[in-house]
Write an enzyme that holds these catalytic residues in place. Structure first.
Site, PDB file in Angstrom:
ATOM      1  N   ASP A 119       0.853  -1.189  -0.003  1.00  0.00           N
ATOM      2  CA  ASP A 119       0.126   0.065  -0.117  1.00  0.00           C
ATOM      3  C   ASP A 119       0.825   1.336   0.165  1.00  0.00           C
ATOM      4  O   ASP A 119       2.011   1.319  -0.113  1.00  0.00           O
ATOM      5  CB  ASP A 119      -0.957  -0.067   1.247  1.00  0.00           C
ATOM      6  CG  ASP A 119      -2.036  -1.180   1.108  1.00  0.00           C
ATOM      7  OD1 ASP A 119      -2.330  -1.613   0.225  1.00  0.00           O
ATOM      8  OD2 ASP A 119      -2.342  -1.584   2.333  1.00  0.00           O
ATOM      9  N   TYR A 174       5.684  -9.951   6.929  1.00  0.00           N
ATOM     10  CA  TYR A 174       5.801  -8.664   7.054  1.00  0.00           C
ATOM     11  C   TYR A 174       6.103  -8.061   8.476  1.00  0.00           C
ATOM     12  O   TYR A 174       6.213  -9.060   9.309  1.00  0.00           O
ATOM     13  CB  TYR A 174       4.295  -8.017   7.005  1.00  0.00           C
ATOM     14  CG  TYR A 174       3.958  -7.609   5.462  1.00  0.00           C
ATOM     15  CD1 TYR A 174       4.070  -6.799   4.663  1.00  0.00           C
ATOM     16  CD2 TYR A 174       3.238  -8.815   4.938  1.00  0.00           C
ATOM     17  CE1 TYR A 174       3.514  -6.563   3.645  1.00  0.00           C
ATOM     18  CE2 TYR A 174       2.608  -8.776   3.630  1.00  0.00           C
ATOM     19  CZ  TYR A 174       2.971  -7.661   2.940  1.00  0.00           C
ATOM     20  OH  TYR A 174       2.188  -7.416   1.610  1.00  0.00           O
TER      21      TYR A 174
END
Length: 415
Positions: A119, A174
């Protein structure tokens, strides 16, 4: 006849003259001009012809980048307003001679696929993209020479012709880096840089993060997903917070999460909810309610600290990694470069941006605006029905347990 003053043209010569006229022949000058034009065309096409003779092969590139100032990874074709990481990457591929210009305009022509669509503002230390390129000499050096310093290609490997980096990826890891004052109780100064995370609070954070492990219905952790949509169910392999460390006088911690795949904003909401619970804004029972059908108000942590750490190809490696033709996609040789890039470009950017913009402190000030008890009150109301959580497809309309029982059940589950 003699008075005409012109000798008659022989029949054969006349036919030859007409033939030359039809072909546009204009003597030696015309011949020289055509020869020069042909030479120019030959010279201008030499480079293109040479490239077409180069082998075009399916490869994967290991990418690292700092996402600050970019509107995510994926390219928005036709939109120059919002710059993405792929805009810079495709430009470098074309300028270095790896792909023809028309492939840059239509990425499908080079079978381009990214492993993860990060993002806005999100960084990556181990992004992997697959594509077909001309295998030119010194390919990595040439690509990197056309990239800014905060975007690097750290590795390249040949893969099978039908390889797709998104579909062949088994899992993604992540990390989320945040200042530890985010875990301080709400009565504590939310901008106190001298705050240090205690072992007790770290233990509670890890107990709550462990509740995400397994398969759950994460429809409350993204947007535009209903509780009955199969794609809302995701599998989390692991999630934990590492020991804190101090940088430039401020203490930080890193949360690691490994899952098969993630939805938009899912990780940021997972972190955001745990922060809200630890700070005392939300009860622990809200985690259990999130798996149900009812909509829960889940806060979304800032995107600044989120980094794509690694992507995993276990099944591909088992089948092709040791077949003698292809290398396993583990990137062990590139580990030192990955670490160096994080230390040079990603972590310093997160720290300096947090100091300058105070995104975490500003977001923490919005937590009191969330209504974490809304669904609890609805569940306690007479005749109100909500789902009992992920997995009970045959009992979606069951009666919800009271909030206190939910909290006790959560503690039992997490232990």
């Amino acid at each position: 006849m003699a008075g005409n003053g012109e000798a008659p043209i022989p029949v054969g010569a006349k036919q030859e003259q007409d033939k030359k006229a039809r072909s546009g022949w204009q003597g030696p000058t015309r011949i020289w001009e055509e020869t020069e034009q042909q030479a120019k065309k030959l010279k201008s096409s030499e480079d293109g012809e040479q490239q077409r003779k180069l082998p075009k092969r399916k490869i994967v590139l290991l990418m690292a980048y700092s996402g600050k100032g970019y509107h995510g990874m994926q390219r928005n074709v036709g939109s120059s307003k919002f710059k993405t990481i792929e805009d810079d990457l495709v430009s470098a591929l074309v300028r270095s001679g790896c792909i023809p210009e028309n492939h840059g305009e239509d990425m499908r022509k080079m079978s381009f696929q990214r492993c993860a669509r990060t993002d806005k503002g999100v960084s990556a230390a181990g992004q992997v993209v697959s594509l077909k390129v001309w295998l030119i000499d010194d390919i990595l050096e040439k690509i990197n020479s056309h990239l800014p310093s905060h975007i690097r290609i750290l590795g390249l490997k040949r893969v099978t012709g039908g390889f797709n980096s998104k579909n062949k990826c088994d899992a993604r890891t992540y990390v989320y880096m945040l200042p530890t004052f985010a875990f301080a109780h709400k009565d504590h100064d939310s901008q106190d840089e001298t705050y240090r995370l205690s072992a007790e609070t770290l233990g509670r954070v890890n107990r709550l993060l462990a509740c995400y492990k397994g398969t759950h219905n994460f429809h409350n952790f993204t947007s535009q997903k209903g509780p009955h949509e199969p794609s809302a169910r995701r599998y989390i392999l692991d999630m934990f917070c590492e020991e804190p460390f101090v940088r430039e006088g401020m203490e930080f911690a890193v949360i690691k999460v490994k899952g098969q795949s993630f939805m938009t904003h899912q990780i940021r909401k997972m972190v955001g909810l745990v922060v809200a619970i630890v700070k005392g804004y939300a009860p622990e029972s809200v985690l259990e309610r999130c798996w149900g059908e009812a909509k829960v108000d889940v806060p979304k942590a800032p995107g600044l600290g989120l980094v794509l750490e690694r992507v995993h190809f276990e099944k591909y490696n088992q089948r092709f990694g040791h077949d003698g033709l292809h290398e396993p996609l583990d990137w062990a040789r590139e580990e030192a470069e990955v670490t160096a890039f994080k230390e040079q470009h990603i972590y310093p950017t997160i720290i300096s941006t947090e100091r300058q913009e105070r995104s975490m402190a500003q977001w923490l000030s919005t937590l009191p605006m969330h209504d974490f008890s809304a669904t609890a009150h609805a569940a306690a109301g007479l005749g109100t029905k909500v789902g009992l959580g992920a997995g009970d497809h045959g009992d979606r309309g069951g009666w919800c347990r009271p909030s206190q029982e939910l909290s006790q059940a959560l503690v039992h589950t997490c232990h």
